[in-house]
Write a protein that holds these residues in place. Sequence first.
Motif, PDB file in Angstrom:
ATOM      1  N   PRO A   1      -0.814  -0.342  49.854  1.00 55.49           N
ATOM      2  CA  PRO A   1      -0.570   0.516  50.552  1.00 55.49           C
ATOM      3  C   PRO A   1       1.072   0.078  49.994  1.00 55.49           C
ATOM      4  O   PRO A   1       2.170   1.276  48.976  1.00 55.49           O
ATOM      5  CB  PRO A   1      -0.117   1.610  51.545  1.00 55.49           C
ATOM      6  N   ASN A   2       1.501  -0.706  50.116  1.00 56.72           N
ATOM      7  CA  ASN A   2       3.108  -1.481  49.502  1.00 56.72           C
ATOM      8  C   ASN A   2       3.776  -1.700  48.312  1.00 56.72           C
ATOM      9  O   ASN A   2       4.613  -1.848  48.006  1.00 56.72           O
ATOM     10  CB  ASN A   2       3.643  -2.530  50.477  1.00 56.72           C
ATOM     11  N   LEU A   3       2.357  -0.757  47.074  1.00 49.57           N
ATOM     12  CA  LEU A   3       2.467  -0.836  46.093  1.00 49.57           C
ATOM     13  C   LEU A   3       3.165   0.222  45.422  1.00 49.57           C
ATOM     14  O   LEU A   3       3.534   0.587  44.440  1.00 49.57           O
ATOM     15  CB  LEU A   3       1.268  -1.737  45.136  1.00 49.57           C
ATOM     16  N   THR A   4       2.815   1.435  46.693  1.00 52.87           N
ATOM     17  CA  THR A   4       2.913   3.295  46.251  1.00 52.87           C
ATOM     18  C   THR A   4       4.780   2.946  45.819  1.00 52.87           C
ATOM     19  O   THR A   4       5.951   2.297  46.762  1.00 52.87           O
ATOM     20  CB  THR A   4       3.363   3.239  47.180  1.00 52.87           C
ATOM     21  N   GLY A   5       4.853   3.546  44.014  1.00 48.98           N
ATOM     22  CA  GLY A   5       6.154   3.697  44.452  1.00 48.98           C
ATOM     23  C   GLY A   5       7.262   2.421  42.830  1.00 48.98           C
ATOM     24  O   GLY A   5       7.366   2.596  42.639  1.00 48.98           O
ATOM     25  N   THR A   6       5.581   1.254  43.026  1.00 50.73           N
ATOM     26  CA  THR A   6       6.288   1.105  42.032  1.00 50.73           C
ATOM     27  C   THR A   6       5.649   0.739  40.281  1.00 50.73           C
ATOM     28  O   THR A   6       6.211   0.887  39.957  1.00 50.73           O
ATOM     29  CB  THR A   6       5.537  -0.354  42.201  1.00 50.73           C
ATOM     30  N   GLY A   7       5.618   2.375  40.117  1.00 47.36           N
ATOM     31  CA  GLY A   7       4.727   2.041  38.771  1.00 47.36           C
ATOM     32  C   GLY A   7       2.970   1.829  38.704  1.00 47.36           C
ATOM     33  O   GLY A   7       2.480   1.881  37.382  1.00 47.36           O
ATOM     34  N   ALA A   8       3.251   0.813  39.566  1.00 43.53           N
ATOM     35  CA  ALA A   8       2.007  -0.035  39.143  1.00 43.53           C
ATOM     36  C   ALA A   8       0.528   0.908  38.734  1.00 43.53           C
ATOM     37  O   ALA A   8       0.410   2.031  39.065  1.00 43.53           O
ATOM     38  CB  ALA A   8       1.040  -1.242  40.092  1.00 43.53           C
ATOM     39  N   ALA A   9      -0.781   1.067  37.689  1.00 40.41           N
ATOM     40  CA  ALA A   9      -1.613   1.628  37.567  1.00 40.41           C
ATOM     41  C   ALA A   9      -2.832   1.512  38.105  1.00 40.41           C
ATOM     42  O   ALA A   9      -3.681   2.002  38.514  1.00 40.41           O
ATOM     43  CB  ALA A   9      -1.590   1.472  36.006  1.00 40.41           C
ATOM     44  N   GLY A  10      -2.745   0.219  38.820  1.00 40.65           N
ATOM     45  CA  GLY A  10      -3.134  -0.612  40.019  1.00 40.65           C
ATOM     46  C   GLY A  10      -3.293  -1.298  40.737  1.00 40.65           C
ATOM     47  O   GLY A  10      -2.710  -1.871  39.737  1.00 40.65           O
ATOM     48  N   ALA A  11      -4.559  -1.617  41.456  1.00 36.57           N
ATOM     49  CA  ALA A  11      -4.287  -2.704  42.591  1.00 36.57           C
ATOM     50  C   ALA A  11      -5.714  -4.055  41.833  1.00 36.57           C
ATOM     51  O   ALA A  11      -6.314  -3.483  42.096  1.00 36.57           O
ATOM     52  CB  ALA A  11      -4.434  -3.505  43.964  1.00 36.57           C
ATOM     53  N   ALA A  12      -4.844  -5.238  41.381  1.00 31.87           N
ATOM     54  CA  ALA A  12      -6.362  -6.322  40.844  1.00 31.87           C
ATOM     55  C   ALA A  12      -7.299  -7.099  42.376  1.00 31.87           C
ATOM     56  O   ALA A  12      -5.602  -7.852  42.841  1.00 31.87           O
ATOM     57  CB  ALA A  12      -5.961  -6.947  39.616  1.00 31.87           C
ATOM     58  N   VAL A  13      -8.132  -7.052  42.959  1.00 33.66           N
ATOM     59  CA  VAL A  13      -8.003  -7.713  43.737  1.00 33.66           C
ATOM     60  C   VAL A  13      -9.797  -8.333  43.430  1.00 33.66           C
ATOM     61  O   VAL A  13     -10.129  -8.430  43.024  1.00 33.66           O
ATOM     62  CB  VAL A  13      -8.792  -6.521  45.040  1.00 33.66           C
ATOM     63  N   VAL A  14      -9.044  -9.841  44.308  1.00 36.68           N
ATOM     64  CA  VAL A  14     -10.920 -10.740  44.592  1.00 36.68           C
ATOM     65  C   VAL A  14     -11.233 -10.748  45.926  1.00 36.68           C
ATOM     66  O   VAL A  14     -12.253 -10.199  45.919  1.00 36.68           O
ATOM     67  CB  VAL A  14      -9.974 -12.300  43.940  1.00 36.68           C
ATOM     68  N   SER A  15     -10.271 -12.075  46.619  1.00 38.96           N
ATOM     69  CA  SER A  15     -11.295 -12.018  48.228  1.00 38.96           C
ATOM     70  C   SER A  15     -11.231 -10.809  48.655  1.00 38.96           C
ATOM     71  O   SER A  15     -12.260 -10.898  49.812  1.00 38.96           O
ATOM     72  CB  SER A  15     -10.024 -12.618  48.641  1.00 38.96           C
ATOM     73  N   ALA A  16     -10.336 -10.045  48.679  1.00 39.30           N
ATOM     74  CA  ALA A  16     -10.047  -8.634  50.022  1.00 39.30           C
ATOM     75  C   ALA A  16     -11.590  -7.958  49.227  1.00 39.30           C
ATOM     76  O   ALA A  16     -12.420  -6.821  49.819  1.00 39.30           O
ATOM     77  CB  ALA A  16      -9.212  -7.660  49.132  1.00 39.30           C
ATOM     78  N   LEU A  17     -12.065  -8.359  47.603  1.00 39.87           N
ATOM     79  CA  LEU A  17     -13.519  -7.286  47.874  1.00 39.87           C
ATOM     80  C   LEU A  17     -15.012  -8.990  47.946  1.00 39.87           C
ATOM     81  O   LEU A  17     -15.894  -8.902  48.518  1.00 39.87           O
ATOM     82  CB  LEU A  17     -13.925  -7.698  46.160  1.00 39.87           C
ATOM     83  N   PHE A  18     -15.289 -10.007  46.959  1.00 44.96           N
ATOM     84  CA  PHE A  18     -15.884 -10.782  47.503  1.00 44.96           C
ATOM     85  C   PHE A  18     -15.810 -11.635  48.382  1.00 44.96           C
ATOM     86  O   PHE A  18     -17.278 -12.207  48.451  1.00 44.96           O
ATOM     87  CB  PHE A  18     -15.735 -11.633  45.557  1.00 44.96           C
ATOM     88  N   ALA A  19     -15.124 -11.662  49.220  1.00 42.96           N
ATOM     89  CA  ALA A  19     -15.380 -13.014  50.438  1.00 42.96           C
ATOM     90  C   ALA A  19     -16.056 -11.771  51.850  1.00 42.96           C
ATOM     91  O   ALA A  19     -15.715 -12.800  52.565  1.00 42.96           O
ATOM     92  CB  ALA A  19     -14.061 -12.811  50.833  1.00 42.96           C
ATOM     93  N   GLN A  20     -15.836 -10.829  51.526  1.00 40.57           N
ATOM     94  CA  GLN A  20     -16.258  -9.815  52.265  1.00 40.57           C
ATOM     95  C   GLN A  20     -18.254  -9.604  52.604  1.00 40.57           C
ATOM     96  O   GLN A  20     -18.905  -9.372  51.727  1.00 40.57           O
ATOM     97  CB  GLN A  20     -15.885  -8.019  52.023  1.00 40.57           C
ATOM     98  N   LYS A  21     -18.092  -9.914  53.931  1.00 41.79           N
ATOM     99  CA  LYS A  21     -19.909  -8.958  54.801  1.00 41.79           C
ATOM    100  C   LYS A  21     -20.339  -8.547  53.473  1.00 41.79           C
ATOM    101  O   LYS A  21     -21.130  -7.845  53.577  1.00 41.79           O
ATOM    102  CB  LYS A  21     -19.824  -9.121  55.408  1.00 41.79           C
ATOM    103  N   ASP A  22     -19.739  -6.951  53.738  1.00 39.27           N
ATOM    104  CA  ASP A  22     -20.071  -5.517  52.855  1.00 39.27           C
ATOM    105  C   ASP A  22     -19.350  -5.450  52.108  1.00 39.27           C
ATOM    106  O   ASP A  22     -18.597  -4.942  51.498  1.00 39.27           O
ATOM    107  CB  ASP A  22     -19.987  -4.691  53.916  1.00 39.27           C
TER     108      ASP A  22
END
Length: 219
Positions: free
Chosen positions: A178-199
């Motif tokens: 959520p800290n990216l709000t207001g930067t103008g970024a079109a999205g977030a690229a994520v690695v461990s927050a997806l692939f390191a998770q049990k679900d």
Amino acid sequence: MKFTKDEIRQGMTLYAVTDRSWLGERTLAQVVEEVLKGGATFLQLREKELEQATILAEAREIQAIAARYHVPFVINDSVDIALACDADGVHVGQADLMGRDVRALIGPDKILGITANTVELAVAAEQAGADYIGAGAVFGTTTKQNAKNLSLDTLKAICQAVSIPVVAIGGINAHNLPNLTGTGAAGAAVVSALFAQKDPEAAAQNLRTLADKMVAGHG
């Protein structure tokens, strides 16, 4: 499969970058399917250690999964593998651009993503034919060595300097997205927050909700 500029921009919302470090007994294809089922909107295959032939076989398997979900699929760094498996495109770093016209190599219809961590590099990337820019590392990272932190102010300046979408990357998780709000970024690229998770599917659902709110400016 050709994606429109609007589809590429929308694809930035939750951009999944693969990492096999945490697979355990699962295959990468299995985790990718869970991530896409959970709502990831873009997929990059990033492999640094495997042999080229192994990466190509894996890329073909994952390309088929991405196509079922109508999610753009790009290969990290390797133009050769991207073309061999008919991926939707390629994502390259600054080192991969040295002396090469990547846009000419992949043709006009493939997606080209370029990493850029300054306004100058971002503008140059757009001029080189990039469809989108990856900017980071916004919150630090443990998955890429020598990645320097990128301030949110610089991210905002990059977003304002180019007309193509910019996806933020680097240490992004459910707590700081959520800290990216207001930067103008079109999205977030994520690695461990997806692939390191049990679900991974549940993680993707949660991150997608947060990313949607961030992009809409309500994060």
